[in-house]
Each structure stands twice: as structure tokens, then as C-alpha cells.
Design an enzyme around this catalytic site. Sequence first.
Site, PDB file in Angstrom:
ATOM      1  CG  HIS A  45      -2.013   0.988   1.165  1.00 25.20           C
ATOM      2  ND1 HIS A  45      -3.087   0.884   0.307  1.00 25.20           N
ATOM      3  CD2 HIS A  45      -2.211   2.140   1.869  1.00 25.20           C
ATOM      4  CE1 HIS A  45      -3.899   1.922   0.480  1.00 25.20           C
ATOM      5  NE2 HIS A  45      -3.388   2.691   1.426  1.00 25.20           N
ATOM      6  CG  HIS A  91     -10.475   3.760   2.183  1.00 26.09           C
ATOM      7  ND1 HIS A  91     -11.138   4.044   3.350  1.00 26.09           N
ATOM      8  CD2 HIS A  91      -9.148   3.841   2.490  1.00 26.09           C
ATOM      9  CE1 HIS A  91     -10.268   4.295   4.313  1.00 26.09           C
ATOM     10  NE2 HIS A  91      -9.055   4.179   3.817  1.00 26.09           N
TER      11      HIS A  91
END
Length: 735
Positions: A45, A91
Site C-alpha cells: 500500500h 479504500h
Amino acid sequence: MLADRESLLKAHKISNEEYERALRILGREPNFTELGVIGAMWSEHCSYKSSKKYLRAFPTEAEWVAQGPGENAGAIDIGGGYAAVFKMESHNHPSFIEPYQGAATGVGGILRDIFTMGARPVANLNSLRFGDITDKGAIGELHRRLLRGVSAGIGGYGNCVGVAMLGGETIFDESYNGNILVNAFTLGIVKKDRIFYGRSEGVGNLAIYVGSKTGRDGLGGAVMASDGFEDNAKTKRPTVQVGDPFTEKLLMEACLELFETDYIVGIQDMGAAGLASSSFEMASRGGGGMRLYLDKVPTRETKMTPYELMLSESQERMLICAKKGREEEVVKLFGKYELDAAVIGEVTDTGRMELFWRGELAGDLPVGLVVDSAPVLDRPVKRPAYLDEIAAFDDAEGASLPSSTDALTTLLSCPEIADKRFIYEQYDSTIGASSITKIGESDAGLIYVRENNKALALSVDCNPRFCYIDPRLGAAAAVAEAGRNVAMSGATPLAITDCLNFGNPENPEVMWQFKEACEGIKEACAKLKTPVVSGNVSLYNESAGKSIFPTPAIAAVGVLDDPKKALTAAFKKIGSPVYLLGETRGEFGGSLYMKIFAKKTAGKAPKLDLGAERLLWDGVINANQQGLLLAAHDVSVGGIAAATAIMALRGELGFEGMVTLSDERDLFCESFSRAIVEVAVEKKEAFEGLIAQSGLNYEQIGKVTEDNLIINGVSLSGSKMRSLYFDSFAALMEQ
């Protein structure tokens, strides 16, 4: 030495090879806090370790690019001394675990990325993917619940902060049954010479924490986003952040006021990996180091540890590098907005991040270890075996194909095409009084820029079915469609941002899909002259070992010099001639028609000629600039039949005509680079002359009527179309 090293490395998603790499650079064992920082910053990430190899090849430069990848967001020159700042992020995992807060904090995070650059956010988009909401059992019930939560979270946060939602896309497919996608986009406006950057410079300058207090919410979020889902998703709820849009609004206004001063050197959002990422990234960009006193961080929970303070992902927080001597003014400014502000450190020239806790050194890491020395992986790639099987599939083989009228009836009511006002009516699309169109009126969202008297058009697109059957072509097609939608609004596409959603990178077939998609984006952006200025990668989108369809979502932004010439997709006037631009080739691979009626995502992808695509854009843009067009809409999902029906429905009018086709089913094919335009009656001759000169294929296919749809044997009453299109989705969501 760390106790139970194996379990700690597993918990932080650090491989043995990566740990040995850290040991060599550090020269010793890291302590628990240091290990947490390394794990978060080296996660997929934060570090892009599996994707960086391919992202480097993207075209990122043009004379209108003011800031390319590498900062919080990208920026393009929009004239008059102003720039548009924009980015899209994912998300996904948090939204599956806790849909309302996951989606809400996704919006909050991307908003901060924009106003961190000094820009006032003015427009949002979203790109959503859910599983089969038509399923009669537990899957359908789950995904309808997820959709309700996600849409409420997006609306709840964006509406409270006061940023208009201009549009988006929502697609449903079984491949997302175990892993939904929630991608959020924000665009802001800033003076081109007042863009701020996420860096810390100047020895002795101060690190100031501003915003909300730090809690334990979101701990491990960056690491969690670098992992797949199994059956224990609910146990990961503590890793989901909790947002407060009212605090975000205060933080945004405080930061924008701060940017009018000369108090600061740089500013960074505390997003994924919280204080760890913001501090290390600022120090890395500035080429120096930093000393942080973690016991000075404002907290809302007791007995928090250095590990928790560095890795918490509590929302609505920023880290500022302020000029020495200006700290009191900064603290006072944020105090006026009832926000916490505390000096928690200073800039050094050591190249190290020194973490102090109650007077003792709690961590000491070289900035280069955490940022610049993060691993860049060259993962194995392998062409998926399924591609040969699906390429040979004949969509007519063994399928019961409906009549054209029945086909359109089914398509207009299916979740992918049917009007989704159930979703978008939760969003405020007019707040700020700058929106030119309402959601759904135009192929792109349009917003007026008061600062330079121009308009911006923005669209987000990706058809995952095309990406599944041909990742390279599907990704290129996403770039093409996002730009095409901007062009259909009358604006000239200038740049894109991306959000690359893929499965497990440890699977060579997934990495092949990723590699191919990046090649497609690279080629399309180069030929269409829409460079990549920012982006995001989301990997490990899988459940129980099954990856999602490749989904490289693309958002395009363009400029319209005269806002009064904004085009919509609604028919305007009875009797106006209607034209089809582009070539229809009877291509059904990856089409919605094939999925619904042959019950398979398969076949050969349509041909994509990027030269023809740009020709279409320029043809529509030029015709609009000369005042020849009344409406324009691209032909995509559902083909010509769906496109004409939607234009009629949006305009509360009808259409009657005949298209020259080799097969009646070609009404529903999804050949690329096509559009339907409505031309003013008195401009018919001028339009045909202009298009003929451009070299575009064109055909007059009919005219606008008072009501009903009649095209190539398809006949639907206006009332029937309205019921199918406007009521079906809401009825499904009420189940």
C-alpha cells in the site's frame, strides 16, 4: 533481539528476505516500533513494491502538466494562472469490512491529499464495484447492504465537508462477491504559483502536528490493505478508521488560511501508516532527517505507545514543517478553528528519523532505509490459461438470444445500465454553486471555475469485462472512454489519474494482468496525449484465493474554455437530426449483451484504434465549438440501442430512426470510438461538411421525436422505457 520473530514478521507482512535486507542496512535488530514502521512503509500500500517497475514507464509530462506523480496529487495548468489538482485512491478493504466508515474515510483521505497541495476541493467522483446484487440469496443481500453503506458513507462525508459530487460509475459482477472496490476522486483549484508540497527542509524548522487527536483506530490499516480477504474479515474492523467530516471541514479551512501566510515550508496528510508515512516521506523529499518527540503528540486514548502513535491512522490529521519562529502563529491559527496543534519535533540534517519517548530514544531509523531502500520486486508473470478458452467462445453458441425489443427491455432494467438515482440522490451535486450539470445529465461532470471563467469536465471509467478478456486492451479502453466522456461534454481531455485495482501480486497470472494493463495505459496516454499525473495501486483484492477482475479505473480531466458551450447527453428538440459517429463492427466480446444472454464474460475484445478515438474526440469538440451540436453521448455499454434510449429518456423526448447494420444484434455491440450526436436542424449541412472533412465515419440515423423509441425494429413506449430505466434499480435495492 525480537521475541517470536517469525510471528511478528508475519503480522507485519515482512518477508524473511525483506527482514534480512533491513538488517543489512540497519546493522542491528530493529525494536518493535521500528519493525512496525518498516512493515507499514514497505507494505504494498505504501511502497508500491510490486508495481513500481511498471508505473515508471507511464507518460507523465506535457506542457500543461504542473505537477506529475510523486506528490500528494497531480496538477495541470488550466489557464489564467490557475491549476487543477486531482487524484484518485482506493479504500476497498475497509469498505468491505465496515462500509459506511470505510467509504467515508476514503473520501476524507482523498480530500486531504488535494487541500494539502494548497487547492480548495470543488468536485468529487467515485468508482464503485459490487458483487451480484440480483442474487436471491445471501450474496445479493450482502452486496445490497454493502452498497447502501458505501453510498451513505460517501454522501455523508462529502456533503458535510461541502464538496460537490459530480458523478461516478457503479458496476456489478460476481468477481467482486468477496472483495468490493471503492475508489474516490477529488479535484481542487489552486493558484499555479501557490502549490504546496509534502517536504521538510531547513535544519531547525519545526514539525507541527495539527488536526484531530490520535487514537488507536486504523492501527495496521496499511498492512491490512496489503492482504487478501479470507473468512475473518469482521475481525479486521479495528483496522478501519473512523472519520469526522465536520473536523475535516475545519481542518481544510484552517489549512487554506495557513496557505495564505508564509509560515510553512511543507505539509503532508497523515494517511496510510499515519505519522510514520507523513514524517518519513517529508524527510525523504527534503533530503534530510527529523527528530520527533512522540509524548507531545495529542492523544484521545490513554497509555498509547510509540508504536501506536507512529502507526495509528486516525483521521483528519496533518504534519506541517513550519519555519522556525513561526510556530506560535501556526498553533494560534489552528486553535482558532478549535483544532489541536502541537510542536512535536524539528528538522535535522542527519538523514535519520529519531523517535523520542519521555526523554529516551525509542527508535532510530535512516530515512533512506524506510523510503528509498524499500524493495522493488520483479515478480514472476504468466499469461493466464483461461484466456485461450474464453477467446474461442462463440456468444451465439447454445444461447437463447432474445428479440431486439426484449433485449433492450432487459438491458435498460439491468443494474449496470438502469438509472442509479438511489445512489446519487444521496450526494449533493450542487453545493458550492459551481456545478454546471446534475449527475447523469452529461457524459462527464462539469464544474464552473470562477477564477478563470472556464469549465472543467471530469469522468471516471473502466469496463472490467474488457480487462478480464484482454487486460492491455481493456486498460487502454478505460483511458479512451474516460477521455471520450470528457470530449462528449465539449471539453478537451488533458490528463488522467488512475486507481489500479488487481488481485494477489504473488500470483504470476495476476502480475501478468497488471503488466499488460500498464502497457495499455502507457500506449493510450501517449497516443491520446493525456499524461498520467497521479495515481494509486490497490493489490491483494481477492477472497478465498480468487482475485477480482482486473479493474484499472481511470479518471480524465479536461478544460472547456466557454462554459456556455457545455454539452449534455439529453435530446433537446423535436425534429433535430441525430447522427452516429464512428464504425460499428458487430463486436460482442466482453459485452454486457454477452454476459446477460450468453451468461459468460468471454470472446475477443473489440478493436481499439487510438487514432480513430482521438479523431472522434476532436470531431465532437470542434463541432461543438462551432455551435453545431445540441447533445452528445458516447456509445458504450448496451450499444447504440441503449445510447439512443438514454438520450431520449434524459431529454424526456423520443427517437425514431434506422441504423445501417449487418446484423440486427449489432444494435447492442460495444465497438469502441463511437458517439451519437444531436445536431441543430439549421446546422445540418455545416455539420456534415465539418465531419466529412475530418475523416470520421458518420451516418444520419434518425431524428428526435416527441415520445417513444423506434429503431431497427425495436419499439418501446416512452412510459415503458421510463419505468424500466428509472424504477428498476430502486426496486431492486428495496429488497
